[in-house]
Scaffold this active site. Structure first.
Site, PDB file in Angstrom:
ATOM      1  CD  GLN A 171      48.690  44.050  34.029  1.00  0.00           C
ATOM      2  OE1 GLN A 171      48.100  42.988  34.218  1.00  0.00           O
ATOM      3  NE2 GLN A 171      49.609  44.507  34.879  1.00  0.00           N
ATOM      4  CG  HIS A 204      43.984  44.566  30.585  1.00  0.00           C
ATOM      5  ND1 HIS A 204      44.345  44.391  31.893  1.00  0.00           N
ATOM      6  CD2 HIS A 204      44.408  43.437  29.940  1.00  0.00           C
ATOM      7  CE1 HIS A 204      44.931  43.214  32.041  1.00  0.00           C
ATOM      8  NE2 HIS A 204      44.999  42.623  30.862  1.00  0.00           N
ATOM      9  CB  CYS A 249      29.807  49.665  17.764  1.00  0.00           C
ATOM     10  SG  CYS A 249      28.179  49.186  17.137  1.00  0.00           S
ATOM     11  CB  THR A 280      51.333  44.650  37.728  1.00  0.00           C
ATOM     12  OG1 THR A 280      50.401  43.597  37.421  1.00  0.00           O
ATOM     13  CG2 THR A 280      52.738  44.230  37.345  1.00  0.00           C
ATOM     14  CB  ALA A 329      54.759  53.654  41.564  1.00  0.00           C
TER      15      ALA A 329
HETATM   16  N1  APR Z   1      53.194  52.008  44.350  1.00  0.00           N
HETATM   17  C1  APR Z   1      53.585  50.813  43.822  1.00  0.00           C
HETATM   18  N2  APR Z   1      52.809  49.697  43.835  1.00  0.00           N
HETATM   19  C2  APR Z   1      51.588  49.812  44.402  1.00  0.00           C
HETATM   20  C3  APR Z   1      51.108  51.015  44.965  1.00  0.00           C
HETATM   21  C4  APR Z   1      51.967  52.144  44.919  1.00  0.00           C
HETATM   22  N3  APR Z   1      51.607  53.332  45.427  1.00  0.00           N
HETATM   23  N4  APR Z   1      49.852  50.783  45.466  1.00  0.00           N
HETATM   24  C5  APR Z   1      49.568  49.490  45.212  1.00  0.00           C
HETATM   25  N5  APR Z   1      50.607  48.904  44.586  1.00  0.00           N
HETATM   26  C6  APR Z   1      50.718  47.527  44.115  1.00  0.00           C
HETATM   27  C7  APR Z   1      50.056  46.494  45.000  1.00  0.00           C
HETATM   28  O1  APR Z   1      50.973  46.002  45.958  1.00  0.00           O
HETATM   29  C8  APR Z   1      49.689  45.410  43.981  1.00  0.00           C
HETATM   30  O2  APR Z   1      50.730  44.454  43.858  1.00  0.00           O
HETATM   31  O3  APR Z   1      50.045  47.487  42.891  1.00  0.00           O
HETATM   32  C9  APR Z   1      49.573  46.170  42.652  1.00  0.00           C
HETATM   33  C10 APR Z   1      48.145  46.275  42.159  1.00  0.00           C
HETATM   34  O4  APR Z   1      47.700  44.975  41.890  1.00  0.00           O
HETATM   35  P1  APR Z   1      46.232  44.746  41.312  1.00  0.00           P
HETATM   36  O5  APR Z   1      45.252  45.526  42.115  1.00  0.00           O
HETATM   37  O6  APR Z   1      46.053  43.262  41.145  1.00  0.00           O
HETATM   38  O7  APR Z   1      46.268  45.435  39.862  1.00  0.00           O
HETATM   39  P2  APR Z   1      46.898  44.852  38.540  1.00  0.00           P
HETATM   40  O8  APR Z   1      48.079  43.994  38.820  1.00  0.00           O
HETATM   41  O9  APR Z   1      47.083  46.002  37.627  1.00  0.00           O
HETATM   42  O10 APR Z   1      45.696  43.935  37.994  1.00  0.00           O
HETATM   43  C11 APR Z   1      45.875  43.389  36.701  1.00  0.00           C
HETATM   44  O11 APR Z   1      43.643  42.482  36.815  1.00  0.00           O
HETATM   45  O12 APR Z   1      41.518  42.945  37.518  1.00  0.00           O
HETATM   46  C12 APR Z   1      42.300  42.784  36.391  1.00  0.00           C
HETATM   47  O13 APR Z   1      42.089  43.829  34.283  1.00  0.00           O
HETATM   48  C13 APR Z   1      42.353  44.087  35.635  1.00  0.00           C
HETATM   49  O14 APR Z   1      44.236  45.225  34.651  1.00  0.00           O
HETATM   50  C14 APR Z   1      43.789  44.556  35.818  1.00  0.00           C
HETATM   51  C15 APR Z   1      44.537  43.247  36.025  1.00  0.00           C
END
Ligand code: APR
Length: 230
Positions: A87, A105, A113, A172, A215
């Site tokens: 993502q 994404h 464009c 995520t 991670a």
């Molecule tokens: N190791 C593992 N997990 C982690 C770490 C880490 N060091 N740091 C943060 N996290 C976890 C958090 O606990 C959270 O659950 O990563 C996750 C990040 O979540 P989001 O910020 O919501 O990101 P994501 O899930 O990728 O968002 C999905 O939402 O805003 C839209 O398009 C955007 O691609 C994005 C989508």
């Protein structure tokens, strides 16, 4: 064994790339809806282009972390039996050596464009070089999927999930569809499912197994375990 790994902002967090929801919904000082929606772009294209130019410039200063490198190592072992669906719009998986990466994404390093739908590598700042090399129109936008838009290459993703023996979600929060549904699509056809995340997520209970931690620590350990057990 066919493996699909879904990654989110959490896999890049240890590289210094801010996540979306760990920073109380603000994204580098901006309301996400003002810089990550078609409406926001229509209202102020220069602001949005500058915002993405800044994110791209920031990316040039960060580097891959052990989690990205471990997935690249896993691809060396599994080849076409591994697909990383991310993502994230950064290129850290590629910089770590992964070649089989599906950016659902879109990607910061690509521009789109609006006039001719041509895509091309995004070299300079969009805010300063608006002409499309394909049609010369000044209608460029970042080639990323904004809220309210359809993710890219979903049929390929669905195909991989239907064939997967193992589905792993890394970093995520499972806030955003359709990525949050991937665990159900994989489990329905019999795949084992594992979640690796810093904290519990909205989907933790839907996984066969969930490991909480960074991670950068847990992904290399999981890859070693998987390769040792083959
Ligand atoms: N190791 C593992 N997990 C982690 C770490 C880490 N060091 N740091 C943060 N996290 C976890 C958090 O606990 C959270 O659950 O990563 C996750 C990040 O979540 P989001 O910020 O919501 O990101 P994501 O899930 O990728 O968002 C999905 O939402 O805003 C839209 O398009 C955007 O691609 C994005 C989508």
């Amino acid at each position: 064994m066919k493996v699909v790994v879904l990654t989110g902002a959490g896999i890049s967090a240890e590289s210094g790339v801010p996540t979306f929801r760990d920073s109380d919904g603000l994204w580098e000082g901006h309301d996400v809806m003002e810089v990550a929606t078609p409406e926001g772009f229509a209202a102020d294209p220069a602001l949005v282009q500058r915002f993405y130019d800044l994110r791209r410039a920031h990316l040039a200063k960060v580097d891959t972390n052990p989690a990205h490198l471990a997935l690249a190592r896993l691809e060396q072992a599994l080849g076409d039996d591994l697909l990383v669906i991310t993502q994230n719009v950064d290129d850290l998986h590629e910089r770590a050596g992964s070649t089989r990466v599906l950016h659902m994404h879109g990607e910061l390093r690509s521009a789109l464009c609006l006039a001719c739908a041509d895509r091309f590598p995004w070299e300079g700042d969009l805010a300063h070089s608006p002409a499309c090399p394909g049609c010369d129109e000044a209608m460029l936008r970042p080639d990323v999927v904004w809220f309210g838009e359809m993710p890219y290459r979903m049929d390929e993703a669905l195909q991989a999930l239907q064939e997967a023996d193992l589905f792993v979600a890394v970093g995520t929060s499972a806030h955003v569809q359709p990525a949050a549904a991937f665990v159900h699509w994989a489990a329905e056809q019999g795949a084992r499912t594992l979640e690796i995340n810093l904290a519990e997520t909205l989907s933790t209970d839907d996984f066969d197994e969930s490991r909480q931690g960074r991670a950068g620590d847990l992904v290399p350990r999981w890859v070693e375990e998987l390769l040792a057990g083959r």
